[in-house]
Design a protein around this motif. Structure first.
Motif, mmCIF file in Angstrom:
data_model
loop_
_atom_site.group_PDB
_atom_site.id
_atom_site.type_symbol
_atom_site.label_atom_id
_atom_site.label_comp_id
_atom_site.label_asym_id
_atom_site.label_seq_id
_atom_site.Cartn_x
_atom_site.Cartn_y
_atom_site.Cartn_z
ATOM 1 N N PRO A 1 0.817 -1.218 0.000
ATOM 2 C CA PRO A 1 0.000 0.000 0.000
ATOM 3 C C PRO A 1 0.844 1.260 0.000
ATOM 4 O O PRO A 1 1.904 1.323 0.640
ATOM 5 N N LEU A 2 0.387 2.272 -0.717
ATOM 6 C CA LEU A 2 1.062 3.562 -0.791
ATOM 7 C C LEU A 2 0.266 4.550 0.053
ATOM 8 O O LEU A 2 -0.881 4.866 -0.265
ATOM 9 N N ILE A 3 0.884 5.020 1.140
ATOM 10 C CA ILE A 3 0.217 5.944 2.073
ATOM 11 C C ILE A 3 0.946 7.279 2.012
ATOM 12 O O ILE A 3 2.144 7.361 2.317
ATOM 13 N N GLN B 1 -8.169 4.033 -2.170
ATOM 14 C CA GLN B 1 -8.994 3.557 -1.057
ATOM 15 C C GLN B 1 -9.473 4.693 -0.162
ATOM 16 O O GLN B 1 -10.531 4.593 0.475
ATOM 17 N N GLU B 2 -8.697 5.780 -0.134
ATOM 18 C CA GLU B 2 -9.030 6.872 0.789
ATOM 19 C C GLU B 2 -8.374 8.161 0.318
ATOM 20 O O GLU B 2 -7.249 8.159 -0.186
ATOM 21 N N VAL C 1 -4.601 12.355 4.380
ATOM 22 C CA VAL C 1 -3.861 11.226 3.811
ATOM 23 C C VAL C 1 -4.554 10.721 2.549
ATOM 24 O O VAL C 1 -5.771 10.823 2.394
ATOM 25 N N VAL C 2 -3.753 10.220 1.628
ATOM 26 C CA VAL C 2 -4.232 9.493 0.462
ATOM 27 C C VAL C 2 -3.661 8.082 0.549
ATOM 28 O O VAL C 2 -2.454 7.906 0.737
ATOM 29 N N ARG C 3 -4.524 7.101 0.419
ATOM 30 C CA ARG C 3 -4.078 5.710 0.526
ATOM 31 C C ARG C 3 -4.512 4.935 -0.716
ATOM 32 O O ARG C 3 -5.680 4.947 -1.102
ATOM 33 N N LEU C 4 -3.534 4.254 -1.329
ATOM 34 C CA LEU C 4 -3.785 3.439 -2.510
ATOM 35 C C LEU C 4 -3.216 2.046 -2.287
ATOM 36 O O LEU C 4 -2.217 1.886 -1.588
ATOM 37 N N THR C 5 -3.842 1.061 -2.905
ATOM 38 C CA THR C 5 -3.329 -0.302 -2.835
ATOM 39 C C THR C 5 -3.114 -0.825 -4.254
ATOM 40 O O THR C 5 -3.939 -0.597 -5.139
#
Length: 526
Positions: free
Chosen positions: A334-336, A377-378, A363-367
């Motif tokens: 995951p990239l946070i 994701q967020e 925050v930006v969160r990607l998987t």
């Protein structure tokens, strides 16, 4: 802006059975009880407008609502995974690994249903007498029989998945059709050319990218290939395929389908293997035609190579950066990204994404997902997509506004493509162009927004220098030095050739030979 179709598939099932006309109510009841009847490995279901896929337990007694499938639900199979699905009183589907499809909705008074799929391998056993059609972006198949296979390679390569949108690049793809029982009539969507397949025949249908490579591909079909139906059925679908082959093509026959104790042959079928199977029909004919030109090609090979080298040296070899995946590994975790930061992710093959949150977004969160790119994701923010091997540079800005998610894609160079999940149309966005979409956070539906607003992207993302840029600059300097040296040597060699009168005469003769060779090559596909 031109809208181009992608390689998604729509299966149209008309419930007009032999000797019995089904009412809309009966058809709707039958489809409303559509369900998974068996799963192997990783099978996931996304119910309606739910934001995520959920895994289906191998024991379907524990699956609850995930077992019963309603119109609009999405099903996907992972590596070494498969599923079997029954559309009551209509058809049985055996679905292999790497597939993604949407369960049919009943529409209209005739009880028509649409099953949408973007990727994978499907075996259909259909009730005789049904008005059954398969429509992909490449082809429409009017089914005259009962058992056939459709295998699709999606021409949309996903890089970034946002709520209600997919962003990616064009890819090689198409549809392969094999007929085991009955007949299928095919019509190419673009060329309107037709082919008819009988049992024991198969064909590959080219997507628009492949059709555009050469005018000889204009009709969009490979040669028809012959195969042993039962042998191929066993190979591709094992005991499950044999069982379906032996079933009576009636409503009662389908309801008696029971594959308990039987398995689909599953594996890790990657893109290269899919394309290898897809190109089967081309190989024999190409080998035969190329052989007929072998002698003339052989006579000219040495001269062609010599002058080709000189020409390349004078022109200068095109610079192509090389990016070692050991130094630039693919994103696996995951990239946070916190509010004040910018981070990058490598997607392989020269593709990179830089990510920075919008001011005020913590925050930006990607998987990363295999063959699916990065999934948001967020959060909300700016995403800069770079393809250093093919000259693509675009910026995606995502912002939440009054219960909606606004997405704007603006291109500097190259072309990226946008697709609404489950839809057939792909929207290309070229250099200096801007495209926008709005997605409802209530139901997940997306629509194009015109005119496209100019959202303010994160300036840190626009100014961000990718790690690969320094390596590419170094390689470019070395390349230019090498090209300069080769160009000087080529000039000296040409001057020496032209000083020799005999060399000038030989050059004229070879020019005639090359002209004749060109005529032969133009007849290659005739």
């Amino acid at each position: 802006m031109k809208v181009r179709a992608s390689s998604a598939v729509v299966i149209v099932c008309g419930l007009v059975l032999a000797g019995c006309l089904w009412s809309p109510l009966t058809a709707q009841q039958a489809l409303s009880t559509s369900e998974l009847i068996k799963v192997e490995g990783k099978v996931e279901v996304k119910k309606g407008q739910a934001p995520t896929f959920k895994p289906v337990p191998p024991n379907l007694k524990l699956a609850g609502a995930l077992k019963r499938l309603d119109g609009g639900d999405k099903v996907r199979t992972g590596v070494q995974s498969g599923a079997e699905l029954m559309l009551k009183d209509t058809c049985v589907l055996a679905v292999k690994e790497g597939s993604l499809f949407e369960v049919p909705l009943v529409i209209g008074e005739k009880g028509l249903a649409q099953l949408k799929a973007q990727q994978g391998s499907f075996l259909f056993k259909v009730v005789s007498g049904s008005d059954f059609k398969v429509q992909t972006a490449d082809v429409v198949a009017a089914v005259k029989g009962t058992l056939f296979e459709v295998e699709m390679t999606d021409s949309f390569h996903k890089l970034l998945q946002l709520p209600g949108l997919e962003i990616g690049i064009d890819n090689i793809g198409g549809t392969m059709v094999d007929v085991y029982e009955g007949e299928v009539e095919l019509t190419n969507q673009a060329s309107k050319a037709t082919r008819r397949l009988k049992a024991g025949q198969g064909i590959s249908v080219l997507n628009r990218l492949l059709m555009g490579l050469d005018k000889n591909f204009a009709e969009g079909f490979s040669p028809i290939r012959a195969f042993d139906p039962l042998e191929r059925l066993r190979k591709n679908f094992g005991q499950v395929g044999e069982l379906l082959h032996g079933l009576a093509s009636t409503r009662q026959g389908l309801l008696g389908f029971d594959s308990t104790g039987l398995s689909l042959p599953l594996g890790r079928l990657n893109l290269g293997e899919r394309l290898g199977r897809f190109s089967e029909g081309f190989a024999p004919e190409l080998r035969q035609k190329l052989t007929s030109l072998g002698s003339s090609l052989g006579e000219l090979r040495s001269t062609l190579e010599e002058w080709k080298k000189i020409g390349q040296a004078l022109k200068g070899e095109e610079f192509k950066p090389r990016l070692d995946e050991r130094r630039f590994p693919r994103q696996k975790f995951p990239l946070i990204v916190p509010e004040v930061a910018v981070k990058e992710a490598c997607l392989g093959d020269g593709l990179f994404v830089a990510v920075g949150p919008r001011p005020g977004c913590q925050v930006v969160r990607l998987t990363p997902e295999e063959d699916q790119g990065l999934v948001l994701q967020e959060g909300e923010g700016t995403f800069r997509i770079r393809d250093f091997l093919h000259g693509i540079d675009g910026v995606v800005t995502v912002r939440q506004e009054a219960g909606q998610l606004v997405t704007v894609l603006e291109m500097t160079d190259g072309t990226l493509h946008v697709r609404i999940p489950g839809e057939l149309e792909v929207h290309p966005v070229g250099a200096k162009q801007r495209l926008a979409f709005v997605t409802s956070q209530a139901d997940g539906s997306s629509r194009r927004l015109e005119p496209a607003p100019a959202l303010d992207p994160n300036p840190k993302v626009l100014e961000y220098s990718f790690r690969a840029e320094a390596e590419i600059a170094k390689q470019r300097a070395e390349h230019e030095q090498k090209v300069g040296k080769a160009r000087q040597e080529a000039i000296e060699k040409v001057v020496d050739q032209l000083k020799d009168g005999k060399g000038r005469d030989q050059l004229k003769e070879k020019a005639k030979d090359l002209k004749n060779l060109g005529k032969n090559l133009r007849n290659l596909w005739r």
